[in-house]
Design an enzyme around this catalytic site. Sequence first.
Site, PDB file in Angstrom:
ATOM      1  N   CYS A 144      50.775  35.854 -88.733  1.00 52.81           N
ATOM      2  CA  CYS A 144      51.573  34.865 -87.996  1.00 52.81           C
ATOM      3  C   CYS A 144      52.752  34.398 -88.848  1.00 52.81           C
ATOM      4  O   CYS A 144      52.643  34.325 -90.077  1.00 52.81           O
ATOM      5  CB  CYS A 144      50.703  33.658 -87.613  1.00 52.81           C
ATOM      6  SG  CYS A 144      49.544  34.028 -86.277  1.00 52.81           S
TER       7      CYS A 144
ATOM      8  N   ASN B 205      51.290  47.220 -96.441  1.00 54.97           N
ATOM      9  CA  ASN B 205      49.887  46.814 -96.354  1.00 54.97           C
ATOM     10  C   ASN B 205      49.408  46.274 -97.704  1.00 54.97           C
ATOM     11  O   ASN B 205      49.668  46.877 -98.742  1.00 54.97           O
ATOM     12  CB  ASN B 205      49.067  48.055 -95.947  1.00 54.97           C
ATOM     13  CG  ASN B 205      47.702  47.689 -95.415  1.00 54.97           C
ATOM     14  OD1 ASN B 205      47.005  46.855 -95.977  1.00 54.97           O
ATOM     15  ND2 ASN B 205      47.314  48.326 -94.315  1.00 54.97           N
ATOM     16  N   ASP B 206      48.721  45.130 -97.669  1.00 60.77           N
ATOM     17  CA  ASP B 206      48.245  44.524 -98.908  1.00 60.77           C
ATOM     18  C   ASP B 206      47.063  45.285 -99.518  1.00 60.77           C
ATOM     19  O   ASP B 206      46.788  45.145-100.705  1.00 60.77           O
ATOM     20  CB  ASP B 206      47.874  43.052 -98.663  1.00 60.77           C
ATOM     21  CG  ASP B 206      49.099  42.208 -98.275  1.00 60.77           C
ATOM     22  OD1 ASP B 206      50.205  42.491 -98.804  1.00 60.77           O
ATOM     23  OD2 ASP B 206      48.958  41.295 -97.447  1.00 60.77           O
TER      24      ASP B 206
ATOM     25  N   ASN C 242      44.959  50.606 -84.105  1.00 60.09           N
ATOM     26  CA  ASN C 242      43.565  50.393 -83.733  1.00 60.09           C
ATOM     27  C   ASN C 242      43.537  49.096 -82.956  1.00 60.09           C
ATOM     28  O   ASN C 242      43.806  48.031 -83.512  1.00 60.09           O
ATOM     29  CB  ASN C 242      42.673  50.278 -84.973  1.00 60.09           C
ATOM     30  CG  ASN C 242      42.611  51.570 -85.759  1.00 60.09           C
ATOM     31  OD1 ASN C 242      42.573  52.656 -85.181  1.00 60.09           O
ATOM     32  ND2 ASN C 242      42.611  51.463 -87.071  1.00 60.09           N
TER      33      ASN C 242
ATOM     34  N   HIS D  38      49.626  44.305 -83.529  1.00 58.04           N
ATOM     35  CA  HIS D  38      50.277  45.036 -84.631  1.00 58.04           C
ATOM     36  C   HIS D  38      49.820  46.482 -84.647  1.00 58.04           C
ATOM     37  O   HIS D  38      48.808  46.831 -84.043  1.00 58.04           O
ATOM     38  CB  HIS D  38      49.943  44.381 -85.971  1.00 58.04           C
ATOM     39  CG  HIS D  38      48.530  44.606 -86.430  1.00 58.04           C
ATOM     40  ND1 HIS D  38      47.449  43.946 -85.872  1.00 58.04           N
ATOM     41  CD2 HIS D  38      48.007  45.434 -87.375  1.00 58.04           C
ATOM     42  CE1 HIS D  38      46.332  44.336 -86.466  1.00 58.04           C
ATOM     43  NE2 HIS D  38      46.636  45.243 -87.375  1.00 58.04           N
TER      44      HIS D  38
ATOM     45  N   LYS E  23      31.095  55.273 -75.178  1.00 56.18           N
ATOM     46  CA  LYS E  23      30.595  56.620 -75.430  1.00 56.18           C
ATOM     47  C   LYS E  23      30.345  56.734 -76.927  1.00 56.18           C
ATOM     48  O   LYS E  23      31.249  56.465 -77.728  1.00 56.18           O
ATOM     49  CB  LYS E  23      31.656  57.641 -74.996  1.00 56.18           C
ATOM     50  CG  LYS E  23      31.493  59.032 -75.576  1.00 56.18           C
ATOM     51  CD  LYS E  23      30.278  59.759 -75.036  1.00 56.18           C
ATOM     52  CE  LYS E  23      30.121  61.117 -75.692  1.00 56.18           C
ATOM     53  NZ  LYS E  23      28.872  61.796 -75.274  1.00 56.18           N
ATOM     54  N   PHE E  24      29.134  57.138 -77.308  1.00 55.02           N
ATOM     55  CA  PHE E  24      28.843  57.330 -78.718  1.00 55.02           C
ATOM     56  C   PHE E  24      29.191  58.760 -79.115  1.00 55.02           C
ATOM     57  O   PHE E  24      28.665  59.712 -78.526  1.00 55.02           O
ATOM     58  CB  PHE E  24      27.373  57.033 -79.003  1.00 55.02           C
ATOM     59  CG  PHE E  24      27.086  55.560 -79.064  1.00 55.02           C
ATOM     60  CD1 PHE E  24      27.161  54.889 -80.265  1.00 55.02           C
ATOM     61  CD2 PHE E  24      26.785  54.849 -77.912  1.00 55.02           C
ATOM     62  CE1 PHE E  24      26.931  53.524 -80.325  1.00 55.02           C
ATOM     63  CE2 PHE E  24      26.548  53.479 -77.967  1.00 55.02           C
ATOM     64  CZ  PHE E  24      26.618  52.822 -79.173  1.00 55.02           C
TER      65      PHE E  24
END
Lengths: 349, 349
Positions: free
Chosen positions: B55, B77-78, B153, B166, B314-315
């Site tokens: 934020c 990316n940290d 994702n 994001h 669905k697996f």
Amino acid sequence: NFLFPSLEHQHIRYNPLKNEWVLVSPHRTRRPWSGQVEATAVENIPEFDPTNPLCPGVRRSSGEVTPNYTSTYVFTNDFPALLEEVPKPPESDDPLFQTAEARGTCRVICFHPKSNVYLCTMSIEEVKNVISEWINQTNELGKKYIWVQIFENRGAMMGCSNPHPHCQIWSSSFFPNEPKAKGENQRIYFEKYGKPMLMDYMEKEQQKQERIVYENDEWVVVVPYWAVWPFETMVLPKRHILRFSDFDEKQTHFLADLMRVLVAKYDNLFKCSFPYSMGWHGAPTGAYLNSDQRHWTFHGIYLPPLLRSATVKKFIVGYELLAQSQRDLSAEKAAAMLREQSNTHYSLL
Amino acid sequence: NFLFPSLEHQHIRYNPLKNEWVLVSPHRTRRPWSGQVEATAVENIPEFDPTNPLCPGVRRSSGEVTPNYTSTYVFTNDFPALLEEVPKPPESDDPLFQTAEARGTCRVICFHPKSNVYLCTMSIEEVKNVISEWINQTNELGKKYIWVQIFENRGAMMGCSNPHPHCQIWSSSFFPNEPKAKGENQRIYFEKYGKPMLMDYMEKEQQKQERIVYENDEWVVVVPYWAVWPFETMVLPKRHILRFSDFDEKQTHFLADLMRVLVAKYDNLFKCSFPYSMGWHGAPTGAYLNSDQRHWTFHGIYLPPLLRSATVKKFIVGYELLAQSQRDLSAEKAAAMLREQSNTHYSLL
Ligand SMILES: O=P(O)(O)O[C@H]1O[C@H](CO)[C@@H](O)[C@H](O)[C@H]1O
Ligand SMILES: O=P(O)(O)O[C@H]1O[C@H](CO)[C@@H](O)[C@H](O)[C@H]1O
């Protein structure tokens, strides 16, 4: 060399069985986790549940009653992904819309009449019965089918919908992608080096002593150099065999020993029923039974999703699905963590 | 032909991009599900959360403060899986223990300053800003790196640990397995047929009208013939382009339209924030920028895990991991289900 410090830094490693690479980023184990945590596995499973179709004497959805079995019990899956007879799909000469026939059969193998035991708490004789059933099934189904896939999904996190100890067999008229590619890469290696790839690999792992989790007279279990899942392991024979049909009594006995120890180590790591998918790969069967398959080595694969604790798993998602497998923990560290666990299940200590 | 009844029976389908097969078992949708149900996605995300590092104005774990951005915001990316400079790994001449260098950089792109909006509720101009940022990033990172993987994702079920809208970019000095194999198969097709595989595929899907979910002036989204995930989709351009760098203003505009509609349809299906991993694949960059890559077609991939409802996925486990991908719902049925959803997100109706 495991002690070479640059292996503590990111690098890619080659998987010769799949002809693929995996990205290893050990520095990323320091990342804090604020994402999804999983439910803890149910621990208090009753020995017998009159509503569980895998328990002796219970009626299944097909109407059949599971008999009062005392050792292992095998039946055809009531909702199989593969049926024996289906109409042939239409033929197409378009390379972008290819369909082919698939026939097969799906079976379930209950390991034991009791729901509240598992491989690591069953006696060695009981585990040997499971292996003998795997051998029988492979022999029987292998007469008809090219591929007999024995596998187990352990735990709800891995899509298992029944807590009774059991595994599955899906055998098919087609040669599935994964073992087919492994067969091709083993053949290329054999043609080049004159030895089965995985026998060479097993011997080198014994020399290096960096990724071995446990070994006995007949078997070695390692975290493979190219492991993808955090605590992935591979079970390799010390004497070269192609498939379950080649097992002798000594190999059965020592595989039972190894499986009991390996599962105990897994469960001891995070003091939980460690979820995983596992299965066995060997030379193809059916029409392949009469062809030269010496390049194949029979082996087992365990793919457990947990990364940090009983409730935090590795997500195999965006980058992994779209680009390349990625792991944080190094294979050497994972092997050391499993190796130092007791060989006896925590519930028995 | 979709209406051919035998496609209602199990069969295998070929994926020409990956040179792999998928097992389709439509009769298995009748299977009852008694396994794991997932947590429902959190719906009440506040517009601003002073503890959320994505934020505006909030301090991140690196010590840096996220600025008061008003459109998109990009930062490194940290806890990156790929660092720009690392020691070279040791060389090995053993084919079973191959390691190679991996360099790269991982960035995060916030879509919008507000946490409680998403692509399907943002304005078309705001979504166009996201696409423009993807173009800029690909241009910049593509100068240095062979592969620039933009992916998202979405949802905790897919490993996302921050609810702020994001995505990520992982760019690397190595060519990852998945797009590398797709490039090889597209090249083989191009050499054989003289046309880009995915342009042929797009045209044929337009003729067949069986798997199209939505289309506009510039783009088509289909459930690919070889889809693995239940509601997997592929976004294809109507005019041939290789990568983000080739976009013109009209393509940006209509991709923004398509993404808003597609995500609305996904969310409308089970009335939830539909989890998925998604990303973009185009011709490689870096050293490949000066080579002939005409066989490549830029495209998008959406991989959502849900199968039956907002909580039943669905697996992709035992058989799928060890043998071959398997799906229950047919691609044609999944496309029809998405097609009939409204193009407007349920929260706006
Ligand atoms: O977004 P994060 O938290 O970096 O991480 C997420 O996406 C990564 C790339 O797909 C995965 O490696 C992680 O397992 C997942 O949790
Ligand atoms: O054991 P079940 O309930 O048949 O099903 C489980 O294993 C199968 C084979 O790996 C998967 O296709 C299913 O997604 C999973 O839930």
